[in-house]
Design a protein around this motif. Sequence first.
Motif, short mmCIF file in Angstrom:
data_model
loop_
_atom_site.label_atom_id
_atom_site.label_comp_id
_atom_site.label_asym_id
_atom_site.label_seq_id
_atom_site.Cartn_x
_atom_site.Cartn_y
_atom_site.Cartn_z
N THR A 202 30.28 52.78 38.14
CA THR A 202 31.09 53.30 39.24
C THR A 202 30.26 53.89 40.16
N PRO A 203 30.96 54.47 41.10
CA PRO A 203 30.02 55.25 41.99
C PRO A 203 29.50 56.62 41.38
N ASP A 204 30.46 57.04 40.47
CA ASP A 204 30.01 58.22 39.74
C ASP A 204 28.76 58.10 38.81
N ASN A 205 28.72 56.89 38.06
CA ASN A 205 27.54 56.79 37.28
C ASN A 205 26.50 55.72 37.67
N ILE A 206 26.45 55.53 39.08
CA ILE A 206 25.47 54.37 39.30
C ILE A 206 24.04 54.99 39.25
N ASP A 207 23.85 56.22 39.60
CA ASP A 207 22.34 56.67 39.51
C ASP A 207 21.76 56.64 37.96
N GLU A 208 22.68 57.03 37.11
CA GLU A 208 22.42 56.75 35.45
C GLU A 208 22.19 55.41 35.52
N PHE A 209 22.90 54.41 35.78
CA PHE A 209 22.67 52.84 35.52
C PHE A 209 21.23 52.57 36.09
N ASN A 210 21.13 53.04 37.41
CA ASN A 210 19.90 52.61 38.07
C ASN A 210 18.71 53.14 37.17
N LEU A 211 18.79 54.50 36.46
CA LEU A 211 17.81 54.82 36.00
C LEU A 211 17.42 54.16 34.44
N ALA A 212 18.64 53.84 33.94
CA ALA A 212 18.56 53.00 32.67
C ALA A 212 18.08 51.60 32.93
N PHE A 213 18.55 51.01 33.90
CA PHE A 213 18.02 49.65 34.33
C PHE A 213 16.51 49.53 34.54
N TRP A 214 16.00 50.44 35.35
CA TRP A 214 14.55 50.38 35.84
C TRP A 214 13.77 50.65 34.32
N SER A 215 14.23 51.65 33.54
CA SER A 215 13.61 51.84 32.25
C SER A 215 13.65 50.90 31.52
N LYS A 216 14.62 50.09 31.37
CA LYS A 216 14.79 49.01 30.49
C LYS A 216 13.82 47.67 30.96
N VAL A 217 13.81 47.35 32.16
CA VAL A 217 13.04 46.46 32.55
C VAL A 217 11.57 46.81 32.44
N ASN A 218 11.15 48.11 32.77
CA ASN A 218 9.70 48.42 32.56
C ASN A 218 9.23 48.63 31.28
N ASN A 219 10.19 48.74 30.29
CA ASN A 219 9.83 49.00 28.95
C ASN A 219 9.63 47.73 28.33
N GLU A 220 10.45 46.73 28.79
CA GLU A 220 10.20 45.42 28.33
C GLU A 220 8.94 44.60 29.04
N HIS A 221 8.49 44.95 29.91
CA HIS A 221 7.36 44.29 30.90
C HIS A 221 6.07 44.56 29.88
N ASP A 222 5.30 43.34 29.79
CA ASP A 222 4.14 43.41 29.29
C ASP A 222 3.09 43.69 30.45
N MET A 223 2.45 45.08 30.20
CA MET A 223 1.58 45.50 31.37
C MET A 223 0.13 44.67 31.52
N ASP A 224 -0.03 43.67 30.61
CA ASP A 224 -1.06 42.82 30.86
C ASP A 224 -0.66 41.52 31.58
N THR A 225 0.33 41.63 31.91
CA THR A 225 0.95 40.27 33.03
C THR A 225 -0.06 40.40 34.03
N PRO A 226 -0.50 39.17 34.47
CA PRO A 226 -1.45 39.31 35.94
C PRO A 226 -0.70 39.71 37.07
N ASP A 227 -1.34 40.40 37.97
CA ASP A 227 -0.97 40.86 39.11
C ASP A 227 -0.40 39.86 40.11
N GLY A 228 1.04 39.94 40.45
CA GLY A 228 1.34 38.62 41.24
C GLY A 228 2.45 37.60 40.59
N GLN A 229 2.29 37.66 39.23
CA GLN A 229 3.02 36.74 38.52
C GLN A 229 4.41 36.79 38.39
#
Length: 90
Positions: free
Chosen positions: A16-43
């Motif tokens: 909702t508009p009231d919790n969108i900021d919390e969702f955005n933070l949780a979304f970014w964190s989840k995608v970032n945490n599951e990303h393999d940092m050794d993935t080549p640049d530009g992939q």
Amino acid sequence: MIWNNLIIENSHGVVTPDNIDEFNLAFWSKVNNEHDMDTPDGQYCEFVITLWGLRLRGWYTAMWVGDTDYPNETEPSDIELSYIDDLEVA
């Protein structure tokens, strides 16, 4: 913000508009945490995550973090959300 409206409209009332900021933070964190940092640049990388009971699918581009001490380390960039619970949103 187009992103916020897209999420709110397609989240079945979960985000909702009231919790969108919390969702955005949780979304970014989840995608970032599951990303393999050794993935080549530009992939191109696809993701499927479950967040707040929503199944989210999309893609992003791995981008170098910009730290010369870690020349091969990348992070998610240009994230595109394609589906929320198998409903196309992009």
